[in-house]
Design an enzyme around this catalytic site. Sequence first.
Site, short mmCIF file in Angstrom:
data_model
loop_
_atom_site.label_atom_id
_atom_site.label_comp_id
_atom_site.label_asym_id
_atom_site.label_seq_id
_atom_site.Cartn_x
_atom_site.Cartn_y
_atom_site.Cartn_z
N LYS A 83 0.96 -1.21 0.00
CA LYS A 83 -0.12 -0.14 0.28
C LYS A 83 0.92 1.27 0.05
CE LYS A 83 -4.09 1.12 2.47
NZ LYS A 83 -5.08 0.83 3.68
C1 E4P Z 1 -8.62 1.64 4.06
O1 E4P Z 1 -7.66 1.04 3.21
C2 E4P Z 1 -8.38 2.86 4.63
O2 E4P Z 1 -7.03 2.84 5.35
C3 E4P Z 1 -9.51 2.94 5.46
O3 E4P Z 1 -10.88 2.44 4.88
C4 E4P Z 1 -9.55 4.41 6.19
O4 E4P Z 1 -10.89 4.62 6.78
P1 E4P Z 1 -11.01 5.69 7.82
O5 E4P Z 1 -11.47 7.05 7.02
O6 E4P Z 1 -12.26 5.33 8.52
O7 E4P Z 1 -9.80 5.88 8.79
#
Ligand code: E4P
Length: 217
Positions: A83
């Site tokens: 990522k």
């Molecule tokens: C997923 O890859 C993200 O890191 C995550 O969905 C972020 O979510 P949030 O905005 O609730 O922290």
Amino acid sequence: MKFFVDTADVDEIRELNDMGLVDGVTTNPSLILKSGRDIMEVTKEICSMVDGPVSAEVTATDYEGMMSEAAVLAKIADNICIKLPLTLDGLKACKALTAAGHKTNVTLCFSANQALLAAKAGATYISPFIGRIDDMAIDGMELIAEIRQIYDNYGYTTEILAASIRSVNHVKDAALIGADVATVPPSTLKALVKHPLTDKGLETFLADWQKTGQKIS
Ligand code: E4P
């Protein structure tokens, strides 16, 4: 639609995986913090539990640092997906890692143009953050629709991974638009099963069954 679970909590992942609901997992530095676990140790455990891709995020902000962290993360298991943040260095790393055969998830996407760049860099997944856009009183779901249209216009194979999901309606709306994947917090994933008429109907069936005095045995 594929479901990824958005957590680094192994107990939650195991429970949902046993129901056949987990096609993959996404983690991020905040979720690692919340788990209280060591990133290498917990990511390895998650990778051994699920067959699908497990996103592990780099924390370096420069290309060389990202590539060196990606090399460490990729060694954890074959189903690691690297990522990367949606920055110029992140896109450069995405291009190089994709060319080297790694799965990549470009994260922190808040515009259609950013998603276009990620597709051009060969990202396996693009993660538009619906909830964080909604938080600004802008409709996050419109971004999913724009990306869907752009990717379809040009035949990009990068999968749209709807992220920052906060409600069951986010899941439904992203599915209606045609997002390929939704990464969903465990509590929201479990809430998808809920309907008051299901609860009420079950209650009636059980009460009537009691009255028959029968047993299935
Ligand atoms: C997923 O890859 C993200 O890191 C995550 O969905 C972020 O979510 P949030 O905005 O609730 O922290």
